[in-house]
Design an enzyme around this catalytic site. Structure first.
Site, PDB file in Angstrom:
ATOM      1  N   ASP A  37       0.141   5.452   0.355  1.00 52.60           N
ATOM      2  CA  ASP A  37      -0.994   6.299   0.737  1.00 52.60           C
ATOM      3  C   ASP A  37      -0.687   7.790   0.802  1.00 52.60           C
ATOM      4  OD1 ASP A  37      -2.143   3.829   1.337  1.00 52.60           O
ATOM      5  OD2 ASP A  37      -1.719   3.994   3.465  1.00 52.60           O
ATOM      6  N   GLU A  65       0.837  -1.196   0.000  1.00 51.06           N
ATOM      7  CA  GLU A  65       0.000   0.000   0.000  1.00 51.06           C
ATOM      8  C   GLU A  65       0.874   1.249   0.000  1.00 51.06           C
ATOM      9  OE1 GLU A  65      -3.339   1.600   3.041  1.00 51.06           O
ATOM     10  OE2 GLU A  65      -3.587  -0.474   2.388  1.00 51.06           O
ATOM     11  N   GLU A 121      -3.191  10.518   2.891  1.00 46.65           N
ATOM     12  CA  GLU A 121      -4.424  10.733   3.659  1.00 46.65           C
ATOM     13  C   GLU A 121      -4.471  12.193   4.098  1.00 46.65           C
ATOM     14  OE1 GLU A 121      -6.322   6.852   5.806  1.00 46.65           O
ATOM     15  OE2 GLU A 121      -4.871   8.017   6.939  1.00 46.65           O
TER      16      GLU A 121
END
Length: 293
Positions: free
Chosen positions: A111, A109, A113
Site C-alpha cells: 500500500d 497487500e 495511503e
C-alpha cells in the site's frame, strides 16, 4: 481502498512535501498507456472518469461518495509505475489510496495511503506490506509527488521497494528465513480510491473535511507495468525469461549503494514513525525482520 484498510497501515507514516506547480508540469508528459484498456472503474456512480483519449483517469470525492478503480490484469512480480497528482489545496480528511492486493481472507497487500491536510501543509503517506495476515510498516519521504511503486523482485533475495519520484523511501526485504511471511505467492491487482476518513486521517481526526471545497479530485497518468501478468493459473514470465534483457531488468534489480544512501537520507530527514524502533508497541522484542541488516 476501503476505509477498513486504515487499521492495517495507520502505524506507518511518511511526510511528503508537495508543489502543485511542479506536479502540473511533470504530469504534462505524454503517456502511452490506455486507461480504458488497463483499468476498470469499480465504484463512485460517475465520480471517476477516463478522459483525454484514455490518457488521464480522475477520481473525485464529494459528501455523498468517493470513487475508485482497479486494474484489469493481475500481477505476480514486476515493476509498476504510476504518475499521481493528489488533491490540491485543502485536502484535510481525504485519503488517496494506491495499492496492490490479492483476494481472500489471507490476502497479500502492498500500500501507499496519502493522507490529506490543510492548505500549505504537507501530505502524510502511510506505507504497508502485508502477507498472509502479517502486517508490517515503515516509512520515508521525498520532495515531489510522483509516485512510483516497485512492489516485487524475482530474485531469491527479493524485496518490495517503494519509491517516490524515483527516490526509494522503503525497502521491505524478504525475511522468510527468519519466519516473516513475504508477499510472493498470490497475484495482485492494482487498486486506487479516493474517500473520506476525517475521523482519523488528519491530525488524528481533529481536522474535518471542508465540504465547501468539494468535489476533491486526484489524477492519474503514465501507467506502466513491466511485470508478469497472471492469467488462467499461470504467469506470462516463463522460467526461460532472461533477466539480462531490457524488458526483464527489474527481475535482478536491487538497491545499489547510491540508492541505499538516498533511502537512509530520506528516512533520517522525513520519517515520522518506524515500527522497528517502537519498543512500547513491542515490549517483549521487536519483530524479527527489524534485526535484518
Amino acid at each position: 481502498m476501503a476505509s477498513s484498510s486504515s487499521s492495517s497501515c495507520s502505524s506507518s507514516i511518511l511526510l511528503l512535501m508537495i508543489s502543485a506547480i511542479v506536479l502540473s508540469s511533470v504530469l504534462a508528459v505524454v503517456s502511452a498507456s490506455n486507461f480504458n484498456q488497463d483499468f476498470t472503474i469499480t465504484w463512485g456512480d460517475g465520480r471517476a472518469k477516463i478522459l483525454n483519449n484514455s490518457q488521464l483517469l480522475t477520481l473525485s470525492l464529494d459528501k455523498t461518495s468517493g470513487s475508485g478503480f482497479q486494474s484489469n490484469n493481475e500481477y505476480l512480480f514486476g515493476k509498476i509505475d504510476m504518475q499521481l497528482k493528489l488533491v490540491p489545496g485543502n485536502s484535510a480528511g481525504t485519503v488517496t489510496a494506491y495499492y496492490l492486493s490479492s483476494q481472500g481472507s489471507t490476502h497479500d497487500e502492498i500500500d501507499f495511503e496519502f493522507l490529506g491536510n490543510l492548505s500549505g501543509d504537507p501530505y502524510i503517506l502511510h506505507t504497508n506490506a502485508k502477507a498472509t495476515e502479517s502486517s508490517n510498516s515503515t516509512c520515508g519521504s521525498t520532495p515531489l509527488l510522483i509516485s512510483t511503486l516497485t512492489p516485487f523482485s524475482g530474485t531469491p533475495n527479493a524485496s518490495c521497494n517503494f519509491s517516490v519520484d524515483g527516490t526509494p523511501i522503503r525497502e521491505f526485504k524478504n525475511a522468510e528465513s527468519v519466519g516473516v511471511p513475504y508477499p510472493k505467492n498470490q497475484p495482485m491487482r492494482i487498486y486506487s480510491s479516493l474517500w473520506n476518513a476525517d475521523n482519523w486521517a488528519t491530525r488524528g481526526g481533529l481536522v474535518k473535511t471542508d465540504w465547501t471545497k468539494a468535489p476533491f479530485t486526484a489524477s492519474y497518468r503514465n501507467f506502466n507495468a513491466n511485470a508478469c501478468i497472471w492469467s488462467s493459473g499461470s504467469s506470462s514470465c516463463s522460467s526461460s525469461s532472461s533477466s539480462s534483457s531490457k524488458n526483464n531488468a527489474w527481475i535482478s534489480e536491487q538497491l545499489d549503494s547510491t540508492n541505499q544512501g538516498r533511502l537512509k537520507w530520506v528516512q533520517k530527514n522525513y520519517m515520522i514513525y518506524n515500527y522497528c524502533t517502537d519498543s512500547k508497541r513491542f515490549p517483549q522484542a521487536l519483530p524479527p525482520e527489524c534485526n535484518m541488516s
